[in-house]
Design an enzyme around this catalytic site. Structure first.
Site, PDB file in Angstrom:
ATOM      1  N   ASP A 179       0.842  -1.185   0.000  1.00  0.00           N
ATOM      2  CA  ASP A 179       0.000   0.000   0.000  1.00  0.00           C
ATOM      3  C   ASP A 179       0.884   1.244   0.000  1.00  0.00           C
ATOM      4  O   ASP A 179       1.854   1.325   0.775  1.00  0.00           O
ATOM      5  CB  ASP A 179      -0.916   0.001   1.230  1.00  0.00           C
ATOM      6  CG  ASP A 179      -2.016   1.033   1.123  1.00  0.00           C
ATOM      7  OD1 ASP A 179      -2.994   0.772   0.399  1.00  0.00           O
ATOM      8  OD2 ASP A 179      -1.901   2.096   1.766  1.00  0.00           O
ATOM      9  N   ASN A 187      -2.522  12.887  -3.309  1.00  0.00           N
ATOM     10  CA  ASN A 187      -3.448  13.416  -4.306  1.00  0.00           C
ATOM     11  C   ASN A 187      -3.936  14.811  -3.931  1.00  0.00           C
ATOM     12  O   ASN A 187      -4.072  15.695  -4.792  1.00  0.00           O
ATOM     13  CB  ASN A 187      -4.642  12.473  -4.479  1.00  0.00           C
ATOM     14  CG  ASN A 187      -4.368  11.356  -5.464  1.00  0.00           C
ATOM     15  OD1 ASN A 187      -3.522  11.481  -6.341  1.00  0.00           O
ATOM     16  ND2 ASN A 187      -5.077  10.249  -5.315  1.00  0.00           N
ATOM     17  N   ASP A 196      -1.537   9.744 -10.498  1.00  0.00           N
ATOM     18  CA  ASP A 196      -1.464   8.643 -11.464  1.00  0.00           C
ATOM     19  C   ASP A 196      -0.027   8.381 -11.891  1.00  0.00           C
ATOM     20  O   ASP A 196       0.398   7.223 -12.022  1.00  0.00           O
ATOM     21  CB  ASP A 196      -2.321   8.964 -12.696  1.00  0.00           C
ATOM     22  CG  ASP A 196      -3.813   8.848 -12.422  1.00  0.00           C
ATOM     23  OD1 ASP A 196      -4.188   8.313 -11.362  1.00  0.00           O
ATOM     24  OD2 ASP A 196      -4.603   9.299 -13.280  1.00  0.00           O
ATOM     25  N   GLU A 223      -4.468   2.471  -4.666  1.00  0.00           N
ATOM     26  CA  GLU A 223      -3.027   2.573  -4.453  1.00  0.00           C
ATOM     27  C   GLU A 223      -2.445   1.301  -3.874  1.00  0.00           C
ATOM     28  O   GLU A 223      -1.341   1.297  -3.327  1.00  0.00           O
ATOM     29  CB  GLU A 223      -2.709   3.750  -3.522  1.00  0.00           C
ATOM     30  CG  GLU A 223      -3.153   3.578  -2.087  1.00  0.00           C
ATOM     31  CD  GLU A 223      -4.595   4.006  -1.827  1.00  0.00           C
ATOM     32  OE1 GLU A 223      -4.910   4.254  -0.653  1.00  0.00           O
ATOM     33  OE2 GLU A 223      -5.390   4.084  -2.784  1.00  0.00           O
TER      34      GLU A 223
END
Length: 314
Positions: A179, A187, A196, A223
């Site tokens: 993770d 973000n 991304d 993610e």
């Protein structure tokens, strides 16, 4: 003509199966400029060559000594590695019942002898293009569009095969769940487009590390990533995880929202077990998820792992 070395990546491979070399030569003359050509002169040899070359199309004579073309076609369709290869029968029989029988066995077309080169070229081209389109769509169906890694569907299949394959009993199998730490904050700070790009870079780092261990890497969702490591015990899986962590650190992707490092980090959970009868793939996923949770609780940018046994409850 019968080159069994690695086929050219740019040309489709056609396998010609005919006990008459004159027929092989005629077909080769019609197709040799556009395709990689292999040939076999018996049914038994055809199956061996097909497994070796994985052709894009088989041109199969119906009447041969020993194993007939119908039996060869049936065996091709029964083999999971060969069943998707299109088969065109070449025959001089001109018998409707034989055509029906061949099509019912999975053949896609018939070409009658004597061979008409222009007709053969057109039919082969059409069927090869359809095969390549199907192959492309099949790859897309199990590929994550953002990262280019396997998607979760493909991962589930790989893990299931690793657990349930006949040769798997008594072998080690490990899975790593990964993770990206504080990715929501990433973000929020940099925007989803940069997020991304971050996932794509992390995926590339994972792929480099896991490829050396002969494993498989997938984007599990959001993610989160996962790695399947067949034949790998816990000690080796922890080494692979440490290598993954090092590769991600080396990326040096800035992360102002992280609470552990000024750059992007990952947390990992590792689950390892010796495969036993009746064990379910979910046991590896569940155990690795538990270890991932512990890694996050320990402060993130951590690796936690354990061995579990076949009596673990689901």
């Amino acid at each position: 003509m019968n080159d069994l070395s690695q086929p050219s990546a740019n040309r489709a491979v056609i396998l010609i199966v005919d006990d008459e070399l004159s027929n092989v030569e005629i077909i080769y003359s019609a197709l040799g400029d556009d395709y990689e050509i292999s040939f076999a002169t018996s049914g038994e040899e055809a199956l061996e060559v097909a497994r070796l070359t994985q052709p894009d199309l088989v041109l199969l004579d119906v009447v041969m000594p020993g194993m007939q073309g119908f039996e060869v076609c049936q065996k091709l369709k029964e083999d999971p590695l060969l069943s998707d290869i299109p088969v065109i029968f070449t025959t001089g029989l001109g018998d409707t019942e034989d055509e029906i029988r061949g099509l019912s066995l999975g053949a896609i077309d018939y070409v009658t002898k004597p061979i008409q080169p222009m007709i053969l070229r057109n039919r082969v081209r059409n069927h090869v293009e359809l095969k390549q389109l199907r192959d492309h769509l099949a790859v897309l169906a199990v590929t994550d569009a953002l990262t280019g890694l396997h998607n979760r569907r493909k991962l589930d299949g790989l893990l299931t095969n690793a657990v349930r394959a006949p040769a798997s009993d008594g072998t080690w199998l490990s899975i790593i769940m990964i993770d990206v730490d504080f990715f929501k904050q990433f973000n929020d700070a940099y925007g989803h487009e940069t997020g991304d790009r971050c996932l794509h870079m992390v995926a590339s780092a994972l792929s480099r590390a896991v490829r050396q261990a002969s494993g498989y890497t997938a984007r599990y969702g959001g993610e989160e990533f996962a790695c399947v490591l067949p034949g790998t015990d816990l000690d080796r899986a922890m080494e692979v995880a440490a290598d993954i962590r090092r590769h991600v650190h080396q990326l040096g992707i800035p992360h102002v929202g992280s609470q552990v490092q000024p750059y992007v980090t990952i947390s990992m959970g590792v689950a390892s077990a010796v495969v036993e009868a009746d064990m379910q793939p979910e046991m590896w996923i569940r155990t690795a998820d538990e270890q991932l949770y512990l890694a996050k609780g320990a402060g993130r940018d951590q690796i936690k792992g354990r061995i579990f046994g076949g009596d673990s409850s689901l």
